[in-house]
Design an enzyme around this catalytic site. Structure first.
Site, short mmCIF file in Angstrom:
data_model
loop_
_atom_site.label_atom_id
_atom_site.label_comp_id
_atom_site.label_asym_id
_atom_site.label_seq_id
_atom_site.Cartn_x
_atom_site.Cartn_y
_atom_site.Cartn_z
N SER A 165 7.10 -4.51 -3.25
CA SER A 165 6.46 -5.80 -3.55
C SER A 165 5.01 -5.86 -3.10
CB SER A 165 7.25 -6.93 -2.89
OG SER A 165 7.36 -6.73 -1.49
N ASP A 408 5.69 -15.30 6.11
CA ASP A 408 5.39 -14.06 5.39
C ASP A 408 4.10 -13.48 5.94
OD1 ASP A 408 4.89 -11.97 3.72
OD2 ASP A 408 4.88 -13.13 1.86
N HIS A 411 2.99 -9.74 2.99
CA HIS A 411 2.20 -9.81 1.76
C HIS A 411 0.85 -10.47 2.05
CE1 HIS A 411 6.46 -9.49 0.52
NE2 HIS A 411 5.95 -8.63 -0.35
#
Length: 439
Positions: A165, A408, A411
């Site tokens: 990802s 998060d 990312h």
């Protein structure tokens, strides 16, 4: 022969009417002579004292003038085709972050493809100073990303991002950057939205993301119909989901890393060679860096053995670190910084840097092997730069309604420091070609 005075001085013996005519003619000539003398004097003065006299130019000087004229571009023939200019090389990956007033390349409104999970401003992030920094290599300037030049450079090509990802995060950044020049057509999406394809019609350029957790063949163990987050990994076999399409690509951007922090059973053929985090008796317990290194070794070996992949350039992007403070993702860890840290504040003894070094060692071996097999490998080393950017993650601003309370810090916000990966990648691609193309 005897000369008379009339022969030597004919005017003395000339008739009177001839003398009068000659006198009149002389009277008419005097103003003309005086005028001519004046013009000659002025011209001589001009030649002597003018800074640009109209002198006869020797052959060497004439050649110099001709050369200078040739160096001036013909404005009538200028087109949109980039002109080639020799690339000045330096170490792009060693440097520091410096303030920049240019801001971001795009915004929420100018890029329609920002995924909600990386759209930090949409999800409530208020600070914007983290956008006002640029990466400065120590011994040169990193050119600012130019979408038109990039698209011209890759016209008629296919580029695939292969990995997890975070690899997709990289591709999504490039998609936003290029959409400032042309809106791409979304031509393919699989049922899980893990394989995507975009097409830029004006440049006949295709941009692809191929999902692969480990680059290797691996399966998750299923318990009562539910994923267990325990994986069986085949160390000697690549994931066919990306390998089967490899010959179609002109550029393959390889990256991976964050899925290796899971329980894994490692196999070579039919033999179990060890595990990570399993803590089972009679099974060799290995550190993450072992399967991590082997994954890139196997992937690079496969590329070097691909007979139909010799037109392809493999661009390897190094590990991009997470920045969890005071815990892991599931134990209350967070990332709420709003500015970069200096290189002096980075711990280069941390595990992220060790993983990056393992990758670099495997990359260098593959690049040398590629010289023999006819495959080209290039490096996009982002680890050092991103170790200094704990401010670039979504943190709590990722809008995940099923994981409220979790942050998060893996990312990257868009726009944000992730965009520098494509500036670095573009410069590497240009250097690979040997010339810089500037519109």
């Amino acid at each position: 022969m005897k000369f008379s005075n009339s022969m030597l001085f004919p005017e003395k013996n000339a008739p009177n009417h001839i003398k009068r005519e000659r006198s009149l003619n002389m009277g008419r000539l005097v103003p003309f002579i005086l005028t001519s003398l004046f013009i000659v004097s002025v011209f001589t003065f001009f030649l002597l004292y003018s800074p640009n006299p109209l002198l006869v130019i020797p052959k060497q000087s004439s050649d110099f003038v001709q050369q200078k004229q040739q160096e001036v571009p013909d404005q009538t023939n200028i087109t949109t085709k980039p002109q080639k200019e020799k690339v000045q090389k330096c170490d792009l990956f060693k440097g520091h972050w410096v303030p920049a007033l240019n801001g971001s390349f795009y915004t929420n409104s100018s890029c329609a493809t920002i995924p909600d999970s990386k759209n930090c401003f949409k999800n409530g992030r208020k600070d914007i100073d983290f956008l006002n920094w640029k990466w400065k290599p120590e011994k040169c300037e990193l050119p600012r990303f130019d979408s038109k030049t990039f698209l011209y450079f890759v016209r008629g090509k296919k580029m695939a991002f292969i990995g997890d990802s975070v690899a997709r995060n990289h591709m999504e950044s490039l998609l936003c950057l290029l959409s400032q020049e042309e809106t791409p057509k979304d031509v393919y999406k699989d049922s899980e939205d893990r394989f995507r394809k975009w097409y830029f019609h004006s440049y006949d350029f295709t941009l692809i993301i191929l999902w692969s957790k480990f680059l290797l063949a691996g399966e998750e163990r299923i318990t009562n119909g539910t994923g267990s987050s325990i994986f069986d990994l085949q160390l000697d076999k690549v994931d066919d989901s990306w390998a089967k399409d490899l010959p179609d690509f002109d550029y393959a951007i390889i990256s991976d890393g964050h899925w290796f922090f899971r329980v894994m059973y490692l196999h070579e053929g039919n033999k179990l060679v060890g595990c990570v985090y399993c803590h089972e008796p009679n099974v060799t317990d290995l550190n993450i860096d072992f399967p991590f290194r082997i994954a890139f070794r196997t992937a690079f070996k496969y590329i070097n053995s691909c007979r139909n992949c010799k037109k392809m350039v493999t661009l390897f992007r190094t590990f991009a670190p997470a920045h969890f403070d005071n815990g892991a993702w599931n134990t209350g860890g967070y990332c709420n910084r709003t500015a970069p840290v200096s290189e002096g504040e980075v711990d280069f003894g941390r595990f992220d840097w060790q993983l990056r070094n393992a990758q670099i060692e495997e990359f260098e071996k593959a690049k040398e092997e590629g010289k023999r097999t006819g495959h080209k490998f290039e490096l996009v080393d982002v680890t050092r730069a991103m170790l200094m950017r704990p401010d670039g993650h979504p943190g709590s601003h990722w809008g995940n309604q099923w994981m409220k309370g979790y942050n998060d810090c893996t990312h990257w916000c868009m726009p944000g420091p992730v965009d520098i990966w494509n500036e670095l990648m573009m410069e590497v691609m240009i250097r690979d070609s040997g010339f810089r193309s500037g519109l």
